[in-house]
Write a protein that holds these residues in place. Structure first.
Motif, mmCIF file in Angstrom:
data_model
loop_
_atom_site.group_PDB
_atom_site.id
_atom_site.type_symbol
_atom_site.label_atom_id
_atom_site.label_comp_id
_atom_site.label_asym_id
_atom_site.label_seq_id
_atom_site.Cartn_x
_atom_site.Cartn_y
_atom_site.Cartn_z
ATOM 1 N N GLN A 123 14.566 99.516 69.583
ATOM 2 C CA GLN A 123 13.418 99.053 70.321
ATOM 3 C C GLN A 123 12.238 99.248 69.459
ATOM 4 O O GLN A 123 11.099 99.059 69.900
ATOM 5 N N MET B 153 10.383 83.347 78.333
ATOM 6 C CA MET B 153 10.660 84.588 79.157
ATOM 7 C C MET B 153 12.031 84.548 79.300
ATOM 8 O O MET B 153 12.943 85.775 79.252
ATOM 9 N N PRO C 210 14.988 96.585 76.672
ATOM 10 C CA PRO C 210 13.538 96.450 76.367
ATOM 11 C C PRO C 210 12.590 96.397 77.638
ATOM 12 O O PRO C 210 12.802 95.303 78.356
ATOM 13 N N GLN D 289 9.695 94.790 77.590
ATOM 14 C CA GLN D 289 9.051 93.752 77.695
ATOM 15 C C GLN D 289 9.428 92.711 78.578
ATOM 16 O O GLN D 289 8.886 91.930 79.021
ATOM 17 N N VAL D 290 10.872 92.864 79.060
ATOM 18 C CA VAL D 290 11.472 91.835 80.019
ATOM 19 C C VAL D 290 11.262 92.137 81.311
ATOM 20 O O VAL D 290 11.620 91.531 82.254
ATOM 21 N N THR D 291 11.125 93.691 81.612
ATOM 22 C CA THR D 291 11.040 94.042 82.890
ATOM 23 C C THR D 291 9.774 94.249 83.329
ATOM 24 O O THR D 291 9.352 94.575 84.426
ATOM 25 N N VAL D 292 8.700 94.077 82.413
ATOM 26 C CA VAL D 292 7.066 94.305 82.812
ATOM 27 C C VAL D 292 6.750 93.319 83.774
ATOM 28 O O VAL D 292 5.916 93.618 84.649
#
Lengths: 317, 441, 277
Positions: free
Chosen positions: A244, A278, C118, C120-123
């Motif tokens: 990551q 997204m 990661p 970034q996708v749960t934020v």
């Protein structure tokens, strides 16, 4: 049925009831202890994770509502997306080199710093400093000054008559330079090793010394096995974390030149917040999760052959 | 310690931790009794309203804007503000998340590079009914419209030009660029300058971004690469090959820096800026950005407009706007405020030049005497460009990934990893797919 | 005697050289923070005339709030993070590392999995959640997670340390009548002190650095952290380099001081704190 047998059965019932009660107590205690995490997981973490899983099957720009597209995102990742393959291979290379390098280097330094010596506090702090500056914006400027075309590294090389390259701006060397940066910031791994070293009882070394063991043997027979749980931790977390890796690529190279440092996490970030995809980014994240999870399972499976837990009475696992 | 007692101790510990967390929550969120989501609601009693406003910028802009907001509150006692400001990067990182949670503040600053994405997804309010007569030039208003509607009030004049190092050019006896030079003259100037410059210095920079080529294509009388909100895509192959073959030759002739050097450039970084570091003699600059360059190399920067073709060249118009969120609960008040923001004399005075040269001519006149050298450079770019300027072509909604791909493919060309032809094929294919997708909707 | 002294001195020499190598970029940083912007492009390490104003002006910031305010904000937030992280991570780790309960393996796998997705996708969903709870523009979204076990990293770290403690100690305590709770409080908790210090330091440093979360959840200037205030020196075209470098150098100082002071607790280790119970 004889009296003895009946008695034994009754005793058995009693024992199993006790065992049940003991097991019940143990369950209660166990859940009580993990409850802070469990509550937090259920309240704060579970829903966002479930959401991201759902979103991975949608087209979602963040600016408008998600639209269901089934497995399109996954199909596109594996069938068409050349950038996916590129960034995954860049990331694999990064992990492959930076994890072992960092482990080796930080263990070495931790051993060197694990002494009671005047000034040791200062040395430890000095060595840890680079890790403290982490993702600070100054790091980017600093790194450019070190590894730029007319940076300090090339100036030193010039003394030896070597013509350096633009370490960060050359697609052949940029990834290596980031690996070096990552290794330079070995402080956290080192601190964990230091804490692990401190936990090894001195008596073990003393009695080994009485048996006439040399320092190599002490290291192999005592330090390595006693440190193995911590080493295992650093390995597992090193792999998870390296996959990551984001900050260094994001602030120093922006993934370039020509995608040579386009780490997976950066790819994913740009998809989500720069390209307004997204849904696709979520699918990428879940693909990464599966990859990392598989590697972690392998790590855990392999650990039974080399990780030694004192609490398991000296047996491995 | 017995079992019961320690169990009690652990329980107490847990309870106190949770309590602490809860307390922390209360005391911290309690602050001003207003949190993000509430900004739009205000309180209806007595007509008191709180408007959220969000912008990016440097510190001077923040201070000036806060002052302007105070003036508005003095003039309209029922309106208070909840200002939120940050730097450019942070702004565009945060805004998509706010959009996703439908909590974009009532009033927000917008940039031409992003506005299409937000308009297409219905995040911004139509402001066409705001009367801007006598405040903003009707042509400017017309130019700022997207699909016939106005989604952002233009705030300042901006233009694209080229900055050059006038000191060093004079030193090496190279003639300074002249207004309205053509692309042919520009290329020839670069070739001539090469002969006079020492090794390690370059007359011009390489070109790898889509807008660099789009300037060329449109100046030659062709349609822009993207039109119709992204439904039409036209990357002219002949021009593309001609343009990039020229640069290919330039790389061989050291008229532009080698790829490895170019990849290390970082504009406005004191050490890595192509021009401020003394490596390249020219680079692109806008009215809004040239002052930062001037501060890095005071007194050395000269400016000229973009090279032109038969149709003109460059652009000169506003790229920074004030918009109203489509989810705002105070749209009328917000619209009233944005009109005030570009028309009020006191506001104009407070804001000064912190968002560039004000779009409102009256306010600009009042500020003109106080302009600094770096502001004058910006104005100069605008004045030089406006005569031949073409419209500002921003990337269409959904094309941000294509924009990045364009640069990466062209970078690969500069590093000799692929041919111009291959790069064209990939960029063209992706663009056509996006156009088909935009058309299909 | 002389060889021992010689070995000592050569060790000192080696460590000093190594420290300097590690610190070289930092020395550059100190020099650069004292330079004028025009001077930054020069290859010199040190400015011709040190600009101490970079520090004083940077600290004063923009008038309404100074860096004193931002440091106070950040330290307050950090206090919550560290206390929450250390206490709850130890508790949870004991559960996972020492106790047997139903589905332990399952929950532990989940714990590890949460680290692999990661952030970034749960934020975004997380932001929507906190927004619905009206908790944005407060420290709650930043501090609260630390009170729920402090994160998988720390729990796993402490689990590894707890598994390194011999069970004989538990058995001995059990014979004395101690329960699992007693064993945790009297044996395990004191024994993992070096690891707990590690957790405290890392929590401190990593939340200090966590710019993405801070920019998302804190919007009013009076709640700004040092990290957010630092970013105000950087704009699209215009970076105030001197002040940025000066203030970001100061911003790492609390972590340096904390590390310097806390390390004597690694040094103590098990030999002095442990075993006596």
């Amino acid at each position: 049925m004889g009296i003895a047998a009946e008695r034994a059965a009754a005793a058995g019932r009693g024992a199993s009831a006790r065992r049940r009660k003991a097991a019940g107590d143990a369950n209660l205690a166990g859940y009580l202890f993990i409850s802070p995490w469990l509550i937090g997981f259920l309240l704060l973490t579970l829903w966002p994770i479930a959401q991201s899983f759902y979103l991975s099957f949608t087209e979602y720009s963040l600016l408008s509502d998600p639209a269901w597209t089934g497995t399109d995102n996954y199909a596109k990742i594996f069938a068409e997306d050349a950038t996916f393959a590129k960034s995954l291979s860049v990331t694999f290379l990064f992990v492959l080199f930076s994890v072992p390098l960092k482990l080796f280097f930080s263990l070495l330094v931790a051993m060197a710093l694990n002494r009671n010596m005047r000034g040791m506090n200062l040395y430890r702090t000095a060595v840890y400093f680079p890790s403290l500056i982490g993702g600070s914006i100054a790091v980017a400027a600093l790194w450019r000054n070190m590894f730029g075309l007319d940076g300090y590294v090339n100036q030193v090389l010039a003394w030896f008559g070597i013509q350096g390259v633009g370490w960060i701006s050359n697609p052949d060397t940029s990834l290596g330079t980031l690996i070096l940066l990552n290794t330079w910031q070995f402080g956290s791994t080192m601190v964990i090793f230091l804490a692990g070293l401190k936990q090894i009882p001195q008596e073990l070394y003393e009695s080994a010394a009485v048996d006439g063991a040399g320092s190599v043997r002490k290291f192999v027979r005592i330090t390595l096995p006693m440190l193995s749980p911590v080493m295992f931790f650093n390995l597992v977390l090193g792999v998870i974390g390296s996959f990551q890796t984001f900050t260094s690529a994001f602030i120093i190279t922006k993934g370039g030149p020509v995608n040579s440092t386009y780490m997976y996490a950066m790819f994913l970030y740009e998809k989500a917040f720069k390209h307004y995809q997204m849904g696709y980014a979520s699918a990428l994240a879940w693909v990464l999760l599966v990859i990392v999870a598989l590697l972690t399972v392998v790590n855990f499976a392999a650990s039974r052959y080399w990780v030694f837990y004192e609490s398991d009475g000296g047996k491995t696992r | 310690m017995g079992k019961r007692k320690s169990q009690g101790a652990v329980l107490t510990l847990l309870a106190s931790v949770l309590l602490l967390a809860a307390c922390g929550g209360n005391s911290e969120s309690g602050g001003d009794g207003q949190s993000g989501t509430d900004t739009g609601k205000g309180t209806d009693s007595g007509g008191a309203k709180t408007l959220g406003m969000m912008w990016w910028g440097p510190d001077a802009r923040h201070e000036a804007t806060k002052k302007a907001l105070e003036i508005y509150t003095q003039q309209h006692s029922n309106v208070k503000f909840k200002p939120e400001f940050m730097a450019w990067d942070a702004y565009w990182q945060k805004l998509p998340t706010l959009a996703a949670s439908k909590s974009i503040p009532d009033v927000l600053q917008m940039d031409a590079a992003y506005i299409q994405e937000y308009v297409t997804r219905g995040q911004l309010e139509d402001l066409s009914d705001i009367d801007l007569n006598g405040i903003v030039d009707p042509n400017v208003v017309e130019n700022s419209k997207i699909g016939g509607k106005l989604y952002g009030i233009p705030l300042s004049q901006n233009a694209q030009g080229i900055a050059f190092n006038k000191e060093e050019l004079a030193q090496y006896g190279i003639p300074l660029p002249k207004q309205n030079w053509t692309y042919d003259e520009f290329f020839q100037w670069a070739r001539d300058a090469r002969a006079k410059l020492p090794e390690g210095k370059y007359p011009i920079g390489d070109s790898t971004t889509w807008d660099g080529f789009n300037f060329y294509q449109t100046s030659m009388g062709k349609s822009p690469v993207m039109a119709d909100g992204g439904k039409t895509f036209n990357l002219d192959k002949d021009l593309f090959m001609k343009f990039y073959n020229t640069y290919e030759d330039f790389r061989k002739a050291k008229i532009v820096p080698p790829a490895e050097k170019a990849a290390a450039f970082l504009e406005n970084d004191p050490k890595a800026d192509p021009m401020a570091s003394g490596v390249v003699m020219t680079r692109g600059a806008t009215t809004g950005s040239v002052s930062a360059l001037e501060q890095l190399m005071p007194g050395k920067v000269g400016v000229v407009n973009m090279p032109i073709g038969p149709s003109g060249g460059g652009w000169a118009q506003s790229t920074i706007f004030l918009s109203v969120s489509a989810n705002s609960k105070n749209k009328d008040e917000a619209k009233k405020f944005v009109r005030w923001f570009v028309s009020d004399k006191d506001a104009g005075e407070a804001l000064g030049l912190t968002r560039g040269i004000p779009i409102n001519p009256d306010i600009y006149k009042a500020l003109e005497p106080s302009m600094q050298p770096q502001d004058k450079l910006g104005k100069e770019i605008y004045d030089l460009s406006v005569e031949k300027a073409l419209p500002f072509y921003s990337a269409a909604a959904g094309y941000s990934e294509w924009v990045d791909t364009y640069k990466k493919e062209m970078d690969a060309v500069t590093f000799g990893q692929q041919s111009i032809e291959d790069a064209y094929a990939k960029i063209d294919k992706m663009g056509k797919e996006l156009a088909a997708k935009a058309g299909g909707k | 005697m002389t060889t021992a002294a010689g070995a000592k001195w050569s060790r000192h020499l080696f460590l000093t050289l190594f420290s300097l190598l590690m610190l070289y970029p930092v020395i550059w940083w100190v020099g650069a923070s004292l330079k004028k912007t025009e001077e930054l492009s020069l290859p010199t390490l040190w400015p011709s005339k040190p600009m101490w104003e970079n520090y004083s002006n940077g600290w004063r910031f923009s008038g309404e709030y100074t860096f004193t305010h931002f440091f106070a904000n950040t330290l307050l937030m950090e206090l919550g993070n560290v206390v929450g992280g250390v206490l709850t991570a130890a508790i949870v780790a004991y559960g996972f590392g020492r106790l047997n309960f139903k589905l332990r393996g399952f929950w532990f796998s989940i714990l590890l999995l949460t680290m692999m997705l990661p952030g970034q996708v749960t934020v975004v969903p997380q932001y929507i959640l906190f927004n619905k709870l009206s908790l944005v523009d407060s420290y709650v979204p930043l501090v609260l997670p630390h009170f729920f076990g402090g994160g998988a990293f720390f729990i796993f770290l402490l689990v590894q340390f707890i598994r390194g403690i011999p069970r004989d100690l538990d058995e001995a305590a059990k014979i004395d009548g101690a329960s699992v709770y007693g064993i945790f409080l009297r044996i395990v908790f004191p024994l993992i002190k070096p690891a707990l210090i590690t957790v405290a330091i890392f929590t401190f440093i990593w939340s200090w650095d966590d710019f993405f979360a801070q920019v998302l959840y804190l919007s009013s200037v009076d709640k700004f952290t040092v990290g957010l205030a630092l970013r105000m020196f950087i704009d699209q075209f215009d970076i105030q380099w001197g002040q940025l470098l000066a203030m970001s150098l100061l911003s790492v100082m609390p972590s340096v001081v904390l590390f310097f002071l806390a390390q004597k607790h690694f040094v103590e280790g098990i030999a002095t704190t442990g075993l006596k119970g």
